[in-house]
Design an enzyme around this catalytic site. Structure first.
Site, PDB file in Angstrom:
ATOM      1  N   CYS A 155     -47.402 -22.688  12.960  1.00  0.00           N
ATOM      2  CA  CYS A 155     -45.970 -22.716  13.123  1.00  0.00           C
ATOM      3  C   CYS A 155     -45.350 -21.248  12.735  1.00  0.00           C
ATOM      4  O   CYS A 155     -45.948 -20.326  12.057  1.00  0.00           O
ATOM      5  CB  CYS A 155     -45.205 -23.701  12.201  1.00  0.00           C
ATOM      6  SG  CYS A 155     -45.786 -25.268  12.016  1.00  0.00           S
ATOM      7  N   CYS A 172     -40.005 -23.017  10.984  1.00  0.00           N
ATOM      8  CA  CYS A 172     -40.221 -24.318  11.465  1.00  0.00           C
ATOM      9  C   CYS A 172     -39.482 -25.412  10.495  1.00  0.00           C
ATOM     10  O   CYS A 172     -39.291 -25.601   9.154  1.00  0.00           O
ATOM     11  CB  CYS A 172     -41.754 -24.607  11.425  1.00  0.00           C
ATOM     12  SG  CYS A 172     -42.047 -26.387  12.233  1.00  0.00           S
ATOM     13  N   CYS A 184     -47.295 -25.374  17.347  1.00  0.00           N
ATOM     14  CA  CYS A 184     -46.524 -26.277  16.941  1.00  0.00           C
ATOM     15  C   CYS A 184     -45.488 -26.473  17.947  1.00  0.00           C
ATOM     16  O   CYS A 184     -45.080 -25.703  18.750  1.00  0.00           O
ATOM     17  CB  CYS A 184     -45.693 -26.005  15.779  1.00  0.00           C
ATOM     18  SG  CYS A 184     -44.587 -27.349  15.100  1.00  0.00           S
ATOM     19  N   CYS A 189     -41.546 -25.866  16.655  1.00  0.00           N
ATOM     20  CA  CYS A 189     -40.872 -24.657  16.655  1.00  0.00           C
ATOM     21  C   CYS A 189     -41.394 -23.653  17.687  1.00  0.00           C
ATOM     22  O   CYS A 189     -40.878 -22.573  17.786  1.00  0.00           O
ATOM     23  CB  CYS A 189     -41.253 -24.046  15.263  1.00  0.00           C
ATOM     24  SG  CYS A 189     -42.901 -23.691  14.749  1.00  0.00           S
TER      25      CYS A 189
END
Length: 347
Positions: free
Chosen positions: A37, A41, A68, A71
């Protein structure tokens, strides 16, 4: 700046504080989920022992982590997410320059999500952004010599168009040739997205998109120039993108663009002195004050530095404390350190 240059404690604090100012500077791998991330995030924070830090997305991927889907860490340099690119492409293809909520849902995009994203990155909802962009296109059509009636797109009546135009620009369509406006756009960079603003006379804004600073700086330049800001495209934006790309690639040391930086006489004298600091070098706040003409004005020149609306181009990042420590920086000390290392060839 790599993870080796960012202290572990600093990275951990940025991650657990969900600090978006660090997006793009490092990435976080979560061992329990197998994803990586950006620091900001919104996902629930894992235990520290389940976290790994990486200096770039490729390294995180090579370690076996997946990007991810919440995000979108691959877009941390300012590139809009794929779903935003889908909206923009559909908007370009729309005959009337509109994209109703129903059409957005057909594209698989939640209108509420689009509103949140555009408020955060552009200071307005998606529909307001699209409307402003459409009005700017109409303004450019009028300025090219066409009649206002031929510039209407997405409005059911000429009176409706004229009313919307006046709200956006503060003047009637017929006065467009004599009235200035600030055209804005977001530019990606290795240290996060930048908000740029230009007029026909040159570049007047370049600010890191972070918290509310870029909004305040945009409001300040609009007040100084007594005009409105609208999203769009312009020859100076294209030139700025090109020169910034060259700067971040290490192949450009000076910017060759007309600059607009209104301010007090003291601020302007400070900003002019900043432009004389050579690439890759630094001076102290005290030395800057001396060059301005008052050795005791270190605090005042620091304040003027913080008011600089042309980050990177007017290199306020090249001013440091007398001790050699970085001092302050409106874009964050991590960005200041990164820029100085870039210019010294240390990245």
């Amino acid at each position: 700046m790599t993870t080796a240059q960012l202290k572990p404690r600093e990275m951990a604090k940025a991650f657990y504080d969900q600090n978006a100012d660090y997006d793009g500077l490092f990435f976080v791998g979560v061992k329990t989920t197998g994803i990586f991330c950006r620091p900001s995030c919104s996902a629930r924070r894992p235990k520290p022992e389940n976290v790994s830090y990486f200096h770039d997305a490729d390294t995180a991927a090579q370690a076996g982590f997946r990007a991810c889907k919440r995000c979108h860490p691959l877009n941390a340099d300012g590139r809009p997410p794929t779903w935003v690119q889908t909206l923009l492409k559909a908007l370009e293809q729309s005959a009337d320059g509109r994209l109703p909520d129903e059409r957005m849902r057909e594209l698989g995009v939640d209108p509420a999500r689009a509103r949140r994203y555009f408020r955060q990155h552009h200071g307005m909802t998606f529909q307001a952004w699209a409307r402003s962009r459409r009005l700017n296109e109409a303004r450019e059509t009028i300025r090219s010599g066409e009649q206002a009636s031929k510039a209407i797109r997405g409005y059911s009546s000429e009176s409706g168009f004229r009313s919307a135009f006046d709200r956006a620009f503060g003047h009637a369509p017929g006065a467009s040739a004599k009235q200035a406006s600030i055209i804005t756009a977001q530019i990606e960079s290795p240290v996060g997205p930048l908000l740029a603003g230009v007029t026909d006379d040159g570049v007047c804004l370049l600010e890191f998109v972070m918290q509310k600073r870029h909004t305040r700086q945009l409001e300040a330049i609009c007040k100084w120039l007594q005009c409105k800001a609208v999203p769009g495209e312009h020859k100076w934006l294209k030139a700025l993108r090109k020169q910034l790309a060259e700067y971040f690639a290490g192949s450009r040391q000076q910017f060759d663009l007309p600059l607009i930086y209104p301010g007090t006489s003291f601020q302007q004298s400070v900003w002019q002195q900043l432009q004389g600091i050579p690439y890759g070098e630094t001076i102290s706040y005290q030395e800057l004050a001396r060059r301005v003409g008052d050795e005791n004005a270190s605090r005042a020149v620091g304040t003027a530095n913080g008011c600089n609306r042309l980050a990177i181009i007017i290199p306020c990042h090249r001013v440091v404390n007398k001790s050699g420590n970085l001092g302050g920086y409106g874009g964050g000390l991590h960005r200041k350190s990164w820029l100085l290392k870039l210019e010294r060839g240390e990245l």
